[in-house]
Write a protein that holds these residues in place. Structure first.
Motif, mmCIF file in Angstrom:
data_model
loop_
_atom_site.group_PDB
_atom_site.id
_atom_site.type_symbol
_atom_site.label_atom_id
_atom_site.label_comp_id
_atom_site.label_asym_id
_atom_site.label_seq_id
_atom_site.Cartn_x
_atom_site.Cartn_y
_atom_site.Cartn_z
ATOM 1 N N ASN A 192 0.715 14.815 7.275
ATOM 2 C CA ASN A 192 2.281 15.644 7.153
ATOM 3 C C ASN A 192 3.296 14.243 6.796
ATOM 4 O O ASN A 192 4.425 14.839 6.587
ATOM 5 C CB ASN A 192 2.688 16.225 8.280
ATOM 6 N N ARG A 193 2.673 13.282 6.526
ATOM 7 C CA ARG A 193 3.613 12.204 6.049
ATOM 8 C C ARG A 193 3.551 11.927 4.631
ATOM 9 O O ARG A 193 2.576 11.363 4.187
ATOM 10 C CB ARG A 193 3.309 10.870 6.992
ATOM 11 N N PRO A 194 4.322 12.213 3.920
ATOM 12 C CA PRO A 194 4.394 11.702 2.638
ATOM 13 C C PRO A 194 4.264 10.345 2.156
ATOM 14 O O PRO A 194 4.981 9.627 2.946
ATOM 15 C CB PRO A 194 5.766 12.355 1.811
ATOM 16 N N PRO A 195 3.673 9.924 1.232
ATOM 17 C CA PRO A 195 3.443 8.386 1.132
ATOM 18 C C PRO A 195 4.513 7.888 -0.001
ATOM 19 O O PRO A 195 4.317 7.643 -1.236
ATOM 20 C CB PRO A 195 2.174 8.397 0.241
ATOM 21 N N TRP A 196 5.787 7.789 0.818
ATOM 22 C CA TRP A 196 6.963 7.443 0.057
ATOM 23 C C TRP A 196 6.958 5.977 -0.711
ATOM 24 O O TRP A 196 7.098 5.799 -1.812
ATOM 25 C CB TRP A 196 8.016 7.073 0.907
#
Length: 148
Positions: free
Chosen positions: A74-78
């Protein structure tokens, strides 16, 4: 009778960016995100600019979206998407690499990029439903078609 194909801004922007990033650039994201999960992906779209009224010089503004994905998270790889955007920005400052002659797809004439520079700072585009990281920046690419 042969149809005369002409260079377009999106073809030129893609070719210039492929020279910077490799073959991870197109106008749309590939459907299978597994194919670009490791590298990230970059999409381009013409959003403005102008053509010179007296000489065949184009000065478009292109929206550059740098994408990254981590399936199952759920954590975008910014950081991965930001890294792509920073590589584009660094290429804009590489004045020794411009002007640059570009080869476009088969049957299109070549194009010469005279300069490329960012028109606005790279920024996050939040709230993607698929949890993709998307960093957007504006790019002005001044180019001319090269007669064959």
């Amino acid at each position: 009778m042969t149809t005369l194909l002409r260079a377009t801004t999106e073809l030129v922007a893609q070719a210039w960016l492929r020279g910077v990033l490799g073959d991870i650039v197109a106008t749309t994201l590939p459907r299978d995100n597994a194919s670009w999960m490791a590298s990230g992906f970059v999409t381009v779209a013409t959003v403005g600019g102008s053509a010179n009224p007296y000489v065949p010089l184009r000065s478009p503004v292109v929206s550059v979206d740098c994408w990254a994905v981590h399936p199952g998270s759920n954590r975008p790889p910014w950081n991965k998407a930001t890294s792509l955007a920073e590589r584009v920005q660094a290429a804009c400052w590489d004045h020794a690499a411009t002007p640059r002659l570009l080869t476009l797809p088969a049957n299109y004439p070549q194009a010469r990029v005279l300069s490329a520079y960012s028109t606005y700072e790279a920024r996050r585009v939040p709230d993607d439903a698929a949890s993709y990281a998307r960093i957007n920046l504006g790019l002005s690419v001044n180019w001319v078609e090269v007669a064959s």
